[in-house]
Design a protein around this motif. Structure first.
Motif, PDB file in Angstrom:
ATOM      1  N   GLU A 133       0.818  -1.205   0.000  1.00 30.46           N
ATOM      2  CA  GLU A 133       0.000   0.000   0.000  1.00 30.46           C
ATOM      3  C   GLU A 133       0.859   1.265   0.000  1.00 30.46           C
ATOM      4  O   GLU A 133       0.452   2.303  -0.536  1.00 30.46           O
ATOM      5  CB  GLU A 133      -0.923  -0.012   1.213  1.00 30.46           C
ATOM      6  CG  GLU A 133      -1.967  -1.120   1.138  1.00 30.46           C
ATOM      7  CD  GLU A 133      -2.622  -1.390   2.467  1.00 30.46           C
ATOM      8  OE1 GLU A 133      -3.749  -1.917   2.478  1.00 30.46           O
ATOM      9  OE2 GLU A 133      -2.011  -1.097   3.519  1.00 30.46           O
TER      10      GLU A 133
ATOM     11  N   ASN B 158       1.153   4.725  -1.941  1.00 30.44           N
ATOM     12  CA  ASN B 158       1.088   6.078  -1.406  1.00 30.44           C
ATOM     13  C   ASN B 158       1.936   6.145  -0.135  1.00 30.44           C
ATOM     14  O   ASN B 158       1.503   5.712   0.939  1.00 30.44           O
ATOM     15  CB  ASN B 158      -0.362   6.445  -1.095  1.00 30.44           C
ATOM     16  CG  ASN B 158      -0.518   7.847  -0.549  1.00 30.44           C
ATOM     17  OD1 ASN B 158       0.464   8.568  -0.373  1.00 30.44           O
ATOM     18  ND2 ASN B 158      -1.745   8.235  -0.264  1.00 30.44           N
TER      19      ASN B 158
ATOM     20  N   LEU C  49       0.530   7.480   3.368  1.00 30.30           N
ATOM     21  CA  LEU C  49      -0.580   6.865   4.089  1.00 30.30           C
ATOM     22  C   LEU C  49      -0.377   6.919   5.603  1.00 30.30           C
ATOM     23  O   LEU C  49       0.732   6.746   6.110  1.00 30.30           O
ATOM     24  CB  LEU C  49      -0.740   5.406   3.665  1.00 30.30           C
ATOM     25  CG  LEU C  49      -1.368   5.135   2.298  1.00 30.30           C
ATOM     26  CD1 LEU C  49      -1.366   3.637   2.020  1.00 30.30           C
ATOM     27  CD2 LEU C  49      -2.787   5.685   2.208  1.00 30.30           C
TER      28      LEU C  49
ATOM     29  N   ASP D  51      -9.187   7.543   8.915  1.00 31.90           N
ATOM     30  CA  ASP D  51      -8.057   7.306   8.007  1.00 31.90           C
ATOM     31  C   ASP D  51      -8.085   5.890   7.449  1.00 31.90           C
ATOM     32  O   ASP D  51      -7.045   5.217   7.337  1.00 31.90           O
ATOM     33  CB  ASP D  51      -6.721   7.571   8.713  1.00 31.90           C
ATOM     34  CG  ASP D  51      -6.553   9.025   9.095  1.00 31.90           C
ATOM     35  OD1 ASP D  51      -6.971   9.890   8.304  1.00 31.90           O
ATOM     36  OD2 ASP D  51      -6.024   9.302  10.191  1.00 31.90           O
TER      37      ASP D  51
ATOM     38  N   GLU E  40      -8.746   3.446  -4.490  1.00 37.91           N
ATOM     39  CA  GLU E  40      -9.725   4.259  -5.203  1.00 37.91           C
ATOM     40  C   GLU E  40      -9.192   4.623  -6.585  1.00 37.91           C
ATOM     41  O   GLU E  40      -7.986   4.562  -6.853  1.00 37.91           O
ATOM     42  CB  GLU E  40     -10.033   5.547  -4.428  1.00 37.91           C
ATOM     43  CG  GLU E  40     -10.865   5.353  -3.186  1.00 37.91           C
ATOM     44  CD  GLU E  40     -11.289   6.673  -2.569  1.00 37.91           C
ATOM     45  OE1 GLU E  40     -10.802   7.733  -3.048  1.00 37.91           O
ATOM     46  OE2 GLU E  40     -12.097   6.658  -1.631  1.00 37.91           O
TER      47      GLU E  40
ATOM     48  N   LEU F 113      -7.983   7.187  -9.157  1.00 37.75           N
ATOM     49  CA  LEU F 113      -7.320   8.481  -9.063  1.00 37.75           C
ATOM     50  C   LEU F 113      -7.578   9.294 -10.332  1.00 37.75           C
ATOM     51  O   LEU F 113      -7.985   8.741 -11.366  1.00 37.75           O
ATOM     52  CB  LEU F 113      -5.815   8.280  -8.866  1.00 37.75           C
ATOM     53  CG  LEU F 113      -5.398   7.484  -7.616  1.00 37.75           C
ATOM     54  CD1 LEU F 113      -3.878   7.370  -7.546  1.00 37.75           C
ATOM     55  CD2 LEU F 113      -5.940   8.127  -6.354  1.00 37.75           C
TER      56      LEU F 113
ATOM     57  N   TYR G 272      -3.830   3.834  -3.477  1.00 31.46           N
ATOM     58  CA  TYR G 272      -4.238   3.684  -2.080  1.00 31.46           C
ATOM     59  C   TYR G 272      -4.345   5.056  -1.439  1.00 31.46           C
ATOM     60  O   TYR G 272      -3.454   5.901  -1.583  1.00 31.46           O
ATOM     61  CB  TYR G 272      -3.221   2.811  -1.336  1.00 31.46           C
ATOM     62  CG  TYR G 272      -3.197   1.391  -1.831  1.00 31.46           C
ATOM     63  CD1 TYR G 272      -4.109   0.457  -1.354  1.00 31.46           C
ATOM     64  CD2 TYR G 272      -2.285   0.984  -2.803  1.00 31.46           C
ATOM     65  CE1 TYR G 272      -4.103  -0.850  -1.810  1.00 31.46           C
ATOM     66  CE2 TYR G 272      -2.268  -0.318  -3.263  1.00 31.46           C
ATOM     67  CZ  TYR G 272      -3.179  -1.228  -2.772  1.00 31.46           C
ATOM     68  OH  TYR G 272      -3.186  -2.511  -3.229  1.00 31.46           O
ATOM     69  N   VAL G 273      -5.431   5.257  -0.701  1.00 33.18           N
ATOM     70  CA  VAL G 273      -5.685   6.546  -0.074  1.00 33.18           C
ATOM     71  C   VAL G 273      -6.237   6.312   1.329  1.00 33.18           C
ATOM     72  O   VAL G 273      -6.702   5.225   1.669  1.00 33.18           O
ATOM     73  CB  VAL G 273      -6.698   7.390  -0.887  1.00 33.18           C
ATOM     74  CG1 VAL G 273      -6.173   7.689  -2.284  1.00 33.18           C
ATOM     75  CG2 VAL G 273      -8.053   6.691  -0.967  1.00 33.18           C
ATOM     76  N   ASN G 274      -6.174   7.354   2.147  1.00 30.41           N
ATOM     77  CA  ASN G 274      -6.868   7.377   3.436  1.00 30.41           C
ATOM     78  C   ASN G 274      -8.205   8.071   3.278  1.00 30.41           C
ATOM     79  O   ASN G 274      -8.275   9.170   2.718  1.00 30.41           O
ATOM     80  CB  ASN G 274      -6.051   8.132   4.488  1.00 30.41           C
ATOM     81  CG  ASN G 274      -4.869   7.346   5.010  1.00 30.41           C
ATOM     82  OD1 ASN G 274      -3.731   7.753   4.841  1.00 30.41           O
ATOM     83  ND2 ASN G 274      -5.119   6.226   5.666  1.00 30.41           N
TER      84      ASN G 274
END
Length: 336
Positions: free
Chosen positions: A103, A120, A123, A156, A161, A163, A175-177
């Motif tokens: 991630e 990412n 993160l 978080d 998702e 982008l 990967y995102v929070n």
């Protein structure tokens, strides 16, 4: 480590340690991280004997991560059995999950299928507070029914998702929070043992999710999921065989505008999976196994198809499909 303290208390404690080092062409930089975990719980039997049974289990885990510091996560579980055929349970506690190397650092592009996935490094760890409760019924020795409900409030939350698109036309996933999110739902299952060596399982789960920043369902999470399994347990022969199926309903995916906001929902089609596994045990220490995963899926290079007479059902583009087409595997387990 388990230690009984009298007739009504059992203390369980333990330590786990992980040292992760990752080098790969598919990550942006090499990774090195250490984590120490300490946990303890106390199972306290308040009521026991012929009548109702009540067990209270408080516990706590502390994770010490070289990259993210220290995180304690206390939990509490209560089980009450008013009758041997009825069980009630309630639990609650804090949760914590640090990002994995994948991630954080993954950099993978599949140009033939038109998508790329990137990690990412910014993160944050995922934190949560969860509550749950359930009912277990065993009307006969051959039948067990369970119903559980749950709710998790996440801060978080780590998820994948879509982008904002680049100029190449490649679908970019990352990967995102998610600042604040909620997942809640109901699970129901049934276990039938018509014969001593045969078990039949079935289950259904309804899940409701919400991203509080966008007020939209979380991307890629299905509302409906069903499972079924048949298991053959021949203890005298050391043979264990199982057939497991899973049905996953539509999942929402979002097409983004130039500002990176969800402009359009693109739901994926439902799909099904079928897995078969056969194992043979030799004594207590050796097990040989073979199996096939995702037996219903084939790969034509662009889409995952169900294998049927028409070959017409489509699970969706590989960018929206969380599993690979069918594969065979085998191995040996050694226990000591």
């Amino acid at each position: 480590w388990d230690q009984a303290l009298g007739d009504r208390m059992v203390v369980t404690s333990g330590v786990d340690f992980f040292l992760d080092r990752l080098q790969s062409d598919r990550i942006t930089e090499d990774g090195l991280r250490a984590r120490l975990g300490l946990f303890v719980q106390d199972e306290i039997t308040v009521l026991q004997g012929v009548g109702p049974r009540l067990v209270i289990t408080p516990g706590v885990r502390v994770d010490i991560d070289s990259s993210y510091g220290t995180a304690p996560t206390p939990k509490l579980a209560v089980r009450f059995d008013p009758h041997p055929a009825i069980g009630l349970r309630v639990n609650g506690g804090l949760g914590y999950r640090a990002p994995s190397f994948k991630e954080l650092l993954l950099l993978f592009e599949n140009s033939s299928r038109g998508y790329a996935v990137q990690g990412n490094p910014e993160l944050k760890p995922e934190r949560s507070f969860g509550l749950g409760g359930g009912l277990m019924l065993r009307p006969t020795p051959f039948l067990t029914i369970t119903v559980d409900g749950y709710r998790n409030d996440l801060q978080d939350m780590i998820t994948i998702e879509t982008l904002p698109n680049d100029d190449t036309g490649t679908l970019l996933l990352g990967y995102v929070n998610v600042g604040r999110a909620t997942t809640q739902g109901v699970q129901a299952s049934i276990l039938v043992r018509p014969l001593a060596f045969l078990q039949i399982r079935g289950g259904y789960e309804f899940t409701h999710t919400r991203d509080h920043a966008t007020d939209l369902p979380l991307e890629g999470r299905p509302e409906h999921r069903g499972t079924a399994a048949v298991e053959l347990l021949q203890v005298p022969w050391g043979l264990i065989a199982s057939i497991r199926g899973e049905f996953v309903g539509p999942r929402p995916f979002y097409l983004l505008d130039e500002l990176g906001q969800a402009a359009e929902t693109e739901p994926s089609n439902p799909y099904a999976l079928l897995n078969i596994r056969v194992a043979k045990r030799f004594g207590r220490h050796i097990e040989i196994f073979v199996g096939v995963e995702n037996l219903l899926l084939i790969d034509d290079g662009k889409k995952a198809h169900f294998v049927d007479l028409s070959n017409a059902d489509i699970a969706g583009p590989f960018t929206h499909f969380p599993s690979t087409p069918w594969r065979a595997y085998g191995g040996i387990n050694l226990r000591y």
